[in-house]
Design an enzyme around this catalytic site. Structure first.
Site, short mmCIF file in Angstrom:
data_model
loop_
_atom_site.label_atom_id
_atom_site.label_comp_id
_atom_site.label_asym_id
_atom_site.label_seq_id
_atom_site.Cartn_x
_atom_site.Cartn_y
_atom_site.Cartn_z
N ASP A 11 0.86 -1.19 0.00
CA ASP A 11 0.00 0.00 0.00
C ASP A 11 0.90 1.24 0.00
O ASP A 11 1.76 1.39 0.87
CB ASP A 11 -0.90 -0.03 1.24
CG ASP A 11 -1.98 1.04 1.20
OD1 ASP A 11 -3.17 0.70 1.27
OD2 ASP A 11 -1.62 2.24 1.12
N ASP A 113 -3.93 2.40 -5.05
CA ASP A 113 -2.58 2.36 -4.49
C ASP A 113 -2.29 1.09 -3.71
O ASP A 113 -1.38 1.06 -2.89
CB ASP A 113 -2.31 3.60 -3.63
CG ASP A 113 -2.89 3.49 -2.24
OD1 ASP A 113 -3.91 2.79 -2.07
OD2 ASP A 113 -2.33 4.09 -1.32
N GLU A 114 -3.06 0.02 -3.93
CA GLU A 114 -2.78 -1.21 -3.18
C GLU A 114 -2.98 -2.47 -4.00
O GLU A 114 -3.79 -2.49 -4.93
CB GLU A 114 -3.61 -1.27 -1.89
CG GLU A 114 -5.07 -1.11 -2.12
CD GLU A 114 -5.90 -1.30 -0.86
OE1 GLU A 114 -5.59 -2.19 -0.05
OE2 GLU A 114 -6.89 -0.57 -0.72
P1 TTP Z 1 -5.31 5.08 1.24
O1 TTP Z 1 -4.30 4.04 0.88
O2 TTP Z 1 -6.45 4.68 2.12
O3 TTP Z 1 -4.59 6.30 1.96
P2 TTP Z 1 -3.20 6.98 1.65
O4 TTP Z 1 -2.43 6.24 0.62
O5 TTP Z 1 -3.45 8.42 1.34
O6 TTP Z 1 -2.47 6.92 3.04
P3 TTP Z 1 -1.83 5.66 3.77
O7 TTP Z 1 -2.02 4.46 2.88
O8 TTP Z 1 -0.38 6.00 3.95
O9 TTP Z 1 -2.55 5.54 5.07
O10 TTP Z 1 -5.95 5.72 -0.07
C1 TTP Z 1 -5.22 5.86 -1.29
C2 TTP Z 1 -5.62 7.14 -1.99
O11 TTP Z 1 -7.03 7.13 -2.26
C3 TTP Z 1 -5.38 8.40 -1.18
O12 TTP Z 1 -4.06 8.89 -1.33
C4 TTP Z 1 -6.42 9.35 -1.70
C5 TTP Z 1 -7.57 8.46 -2.13
N1 TTP Z 1 -8.64 8.52 -1.11
C6 TTP Z 1 -9.63 9.47 -1.27
O13 TTP Z 1 -9.65 10.23 -2.24
N2 TTP Z 1 -10.61 9.55 -0.30
C7 TTP Z 1 -10.63 8.73 0.81
O14 TTP Z 1 -11.53 8.85 1.66
C8 TTP Z 1 -9.59 7.75 0.96
C9 TTP Z 1 -9.56 6.84 2.16
C10 TTP Z 1 -8.61 7.69 -0.02
MG MG Z 2 -2.17 4.16 0.75
#
Ligand code: TTP
Ligand code: MG
Length: 351
Positions: A11, A113-114
């Site tokens: 991730d 992103d995962e």
């Molecule tokens: P995540 O992987 O949940 O979050 P992140 O990568 O920003 O942070 P981390 O993994 O380090 O905790 O989400 C991936 C992307 O998806 C995030 O960068 C932006 C988007 N996203 C939104 O637009 N709205 C949301 O509510 C969430 C959870 C994510």
């Molecule tokens: Mg992330």
């Protein structure tokens, strides 16, 4: 639980914000918030994500942007640049897919992103790198090519791998061996288990449950009586049990984008250009993700009073038929354009 396979969950850290940091080195070390325009604290819409320096101020995904501005007015506020993020995402996914192939493993992207990689113990022992070494290799390749960091979790199943990738964010590697699963889970807050949100957390309070260890002490029958079938999942998750198998190429469930208007509006002139750009962005992201076909198109609309409606249509669609999909989306949206609206969204699913 399977002992002969190792599952990696990868991730990216603060994904949208990391892409922005990479593009704008002058912001290095500063709090960055990606999302709606804060308009000096009067903006509407929400935070998409915040980098880790901004998170120190309590800013996180889905927080109202006005609140984020009040928590840290000096942060760098940037609009969502989906083209950039989908470009970085598809490049990272290619790296992950080729790493999986190198070790004869499986690959499944599950979000922008995962992704999961599954390696059979047998194929790994051929060249014999440890799980930690593979995790390190993945992180290094991603950073070298795309200058963003990832966190990697390794476990005997998808549940543990996913919880592990979150365990040492950002930029971490967490390997949980089968024999250590319970020790890993027990002290955690039940909120770390997928599927436990504020509501289930509240309902479990009456059983004095806060940690996974507390949850483990509740009999399966009690959980079933209280929650039905999901109670059985709670029982299993608390023991690190997860029967799901990684389904290659079919994991991403949907791709969507939303827009909150600066003022509630019923003007088609204002709504439609934004709506069509959402459709275009979603189709672009879908195509870049390697999903050429999908089954369902959904529109979402939220009125000024926050009443929210979705309308879907299923069929056999392709990203190539963008004109046809625009028309269909408009047909779905049209009946709702009779009152002032706050938000519109577009989603495709069923890949
Ligand atoms: P995540 O992987 O949940 O979050 P992140 O990568 O920003 O942070 P981390 O993994 O380090 O905790 O989400 C991936 C992307 O998806 C995030 O960068 C932006 C988007 N996203 C939104 O637009 N709205 C949301 O509510 C969430 C959870 C994510
Ligand atoms: Mg992330």
């Amino acid at each position: 639980m399977e002992e002969n396979r190792t599952i990696f969950h990868i991730d990216l850290d603060a994904f949208f914000a990391s892409c922005e940091e990479r593009e704008n080195p002058q912001f290095l070390g500063m709090p960055i918030v990606v999302g709606a325009d804060p308009k000096g604290g009067n903006g509407r819409g929400v935070v998409s994500t915040a980098n880790y320096s901004a998170r120190k101020f309590g800013i996180h995904s889905a927080l109202p942007i006005s609140r984020a501005w009040h928590l840290c007015p000096t942060a760098i506020f940037l609009p969502v640049n989906s083209t950039l993020y989908s470009r970085v995402s598809s490049s990272v996914m290619k790296i992950l897919k080729s790493t999986a192939q190198k070790y004869n493993g499986k690959f499944a992207q599950v979000g922008i992103d995962e992704a999961y990689i599954v390696l059979e113990a047998r194929s790994r022992t051929i060249s014999n790198p440890s799980a930690a070494a593979v995790a390190k290799e993945i992180k290094q390749k991603i950073f070298k090519q795309e200058k963003v960091t990832a966190s990697v979790g390794v476990g005997p199943n998808m549940l543990i791998a996913k919880i592990a990738s979150d365990f040492q964010k950002p930029n971490g590697i967490t390997v949980v061996n089968l024999k250590d699963v319970q020790k890993f889970l027990d002290p955690m807050s039940i909120r770390k288990l997928p599927g436990i949100g504020p509501k289930t957390e509240y309902n479990l309070k009456k059983f004095m449950v806060q940690t996974v260890e507390d949850l483990r002490k509740i009999p399966q029958s009690t959980l079933y009586d209280e929650f039905g079938q999901p109670g059985i999942s709670l029982y299993e998750s608390a023991r690190g049990i997860d029967h799901r198998v990684v389904d290659e190429e079919r994991e991403t469930k949907s791709i969507s984008e939303e827009h909150t208007f600066e003022h509630d509006t019923d003007s088609a002139q204002e709504i439609l250009p934004i709506f069509f750009s959402l459709v275009k962005n979603v189709l672009n992201t879908t195509e870049r993700g390697g999903y050429k076909n999908f089954k369902t198109v959904t529109i979402k609309i939220r009125y000024s009073n926050f009443k929210t409606h979705t309308k879907s249509k299923s069929g056999a669609y392709s990203t190539k038929d963008s004109d046809k999909i625009e028309k269909l989306a408009l047909q779905l949206l049209w009946p709702f354009l009779n009152k002032k609206i706050r938000l519109i969204g577009f989603r495709v699913s069923g890949f």
